[in-house]
Design an enzyme around this catalytic site. Structure first.
Site: not given
Lengths: 364, 364
Positions: B99, B198, B250
């Site tokens: 920005y 995770e 996972d």
């Protein structure tokens, strides 16, 4: 206004659900479960608590269709699972419950959404809280920095006194998923208000700029759409310490919803709005006006954004003229802005100029 | 192997970038910036550190096209911005820098991606670290629970001794975004290994089941794709305390990438892999084999998943036969599974059965 139940009370309340089904079956009638309609078409303002709650529209689930029968079967499995957890001193994420249902044959869940909704349904029917059921969300709690002192009962059963300024690192005090009285006690504080902030970047900015010390406030990072525990934590600080809550968000339709869930109550949890919502929470910005007044960098509204704004126009929580004007103005402008876009004017602008101006405007 | 630079050294290194451009311009030549190609086609194994680093392929950015000229202009603006921050004792998120560029006229960024990449480009060219530049990511750090004691220099300039078991609430110790030695010191520990996890749901499961106490280990929640600070924190515990790291994820293509970023080095940060990667980190699962062997609930691979797996087949980090077999097996099976799907067998299965079996298999 406690809805909390002891393990024994929770089991009795859950047995009530089973009993109702059993009695109907014994009479040769299909079992039923009656629930409020859980959408924006059935929420209304509750004058007593100053929040939005479910209205009188009901849906009746009965076992005369295969789909409804399966839903009732699932409810029975969940009741059994919760009872097992209570007896074993365990808890489970909603995601784990979804996977555990794999063993329930015809009663297994087809989606995570189904199992989340059922947990809320049971809260409504039994008047217990999810915490009583030992079910917890996957989402992370928020973090807070400031001169507030709480007591947390840790997993080893010891009460720990934690000051969220002096006893924590720069990442602050992380809220656990259960912030009820048996887990968190609010001891003392030396702040004038709490500022709840949507993004981590802005939270870190206010911390770096020393906003909390200059303004005698505590800063709370909402982590986007705030978890139940975050809203409950805010509510308790507001109520038990009589502290004003100021909410500082991005300027987009999703931020409006975040504010509504904090101040008015979320639609999904409207059965416990009086537990979670802080009616006096003040909305600071980014407002659509701000985008113009401060000439902020902005992005075009997406189709999703426009749809969300239009849905908000018919949401009872935004029926107020000021909100209707804000939403219509954003639709007209066709743009949204992030809190961090204030950095256009340098890293100190938000704390030196924007927030002081907006706080004064709001009479804070 | 320190690449850390003092504020003065950082400024000198940044001035080097400017000087190179200036000198070429004084000779009437277009300014240039030379960088390694930053994709999987240009990473190779570094025997000295046991991690993957950028190879010899270079791209030269020169100001002979408008696009490249703007990139060089941006680099100059960023150099100036960093120098201002160093002088003011400030830091900024990458989002804020994006920005702030609004004020840079032709040099402003068109996307967040552009500004993130430029920060990394400058790291490569100057051999400094992003921490030296006072730039920090938006993402949250991870959290850790276990009997490890660190010193954190808080924002008030005091060193705080924090034990991540005894001095924190149930949400654990939250890692700050800077975990370098000037901010975090590793004091002492009483654990045998670190398990990196995770999902928050599984982290909470292992905490509730007391896995850390039974196995004398610390548990670290990665929060999905781990932030730099998380990988660096793991690396430092591995190196300074000689602690094994075990990774539990996972079972999907994205988890394979998480493991690769922890053990081999991430492609985007291959210039500092020796800082961030832990080559000895052991992968525990969920492997595609596990989905079959434990008959886990699974979901079909999406188009994105399949694309990711195919890309991994040609990624040098997965060139190893074992990984090729794993990836091909998942493609063949057409499914993936989550860690929490182990709940199919009850809430204790993961700690009573799955992890002990997998740890034994891995010789841990």
């Amino acid at each position: 206004m406690s809805r909390r139940h002891s393990p024994e009370e929770t089991k009795i309340a859950l047995h009530g659900v089973v009993e109702e089904m059993y009695k109907r079956m014994m009479k040769g009638e299909p079992p039923t479960m009656t629930l409020p309609v859980r959408s924006k078409t059935n929420i209304g303002f509750d004058k007593k608590y100053g929040v939005f709650k479910y209205g009188k529209k009901k849906t009746i689930r009965d076992a005369t269709s295969l789909g409804s029968a399966k839903q009732l079967l699932r409810a029975l499995h969940v009741v059994e699972f919760i009872e097992e957890m209570i007896d074993a001193g365990k808890s489970s994420t909603l995601r784990e419950m979804y996977y555990i249902s794999e063993a329930w044959g015809l009663g297994h869940f087809n989606s995570q959404n189904e199992s989340n909704n059922l947990a809320e349904d049971l809260e409504i029917v039994t008047k217990c809280l999810r915490e009583d059921f030992k079910l917890r969300p996957e989402e992370d709690g928020a973090r807070i920095i400031g001169n507030v002192t709480i007591n947390e009962l840790n997993r080893r059963g010891e009460w720990m006194r934690i000051n969220a300024r002096d006893d924590v690192g720069d990442s602050g005090y992380g809220l656990p998923y259960n912030v009820e009285n048996e887990k968190i006690q609010f001891l003392e504080h030396d702040v004038k208000f709490i500022m709840a902030i949507e993004t981590g970047g802005m939270f870190d900015r206010l911390v770096e700029n020393g906003f909390d010390e200059e303004w005698d406030c505590a800063l709370l990072h909402l982590k986007g759409q705030p978890a139940r525990s975050t809203r409950r934590f805010l509510k308790r600080m507001n109520e038990e310490w009589d502290l004003p809550v100021v909410v500082f968000l991005d300027g987009d339709p999703w931020s409006f919803r975040i504010y509504a869930s904090i101040a008015y109550g979320a639609i999904k949890t409207a059965h416990i709005s009086e537990y979670l919502a802080t009616p006096s929470a003040a909305y600071i910005g980014i407002t659509p006006d701000d985008i113009l007044a401060y000439d902020l960098p902005s992005d075009d509204l997406s189709k999703n954004d426009i749809q969300a704004l239009k849905a908000e126009l018919t949401d009872p929580r935004f029926a107020d003229g000021m909100w209707q004007d804000r939403i219509n103005l954003m639709l007209e402008m066709g743009v949204k802005s992030e809190q961090q876009s204030l950095a256009k004017y340098g890293l100190d602008y938000v704390t030196d100029t924007y927030l002081p101006e907006k706080m004064a405007e709001a009479g804070l």
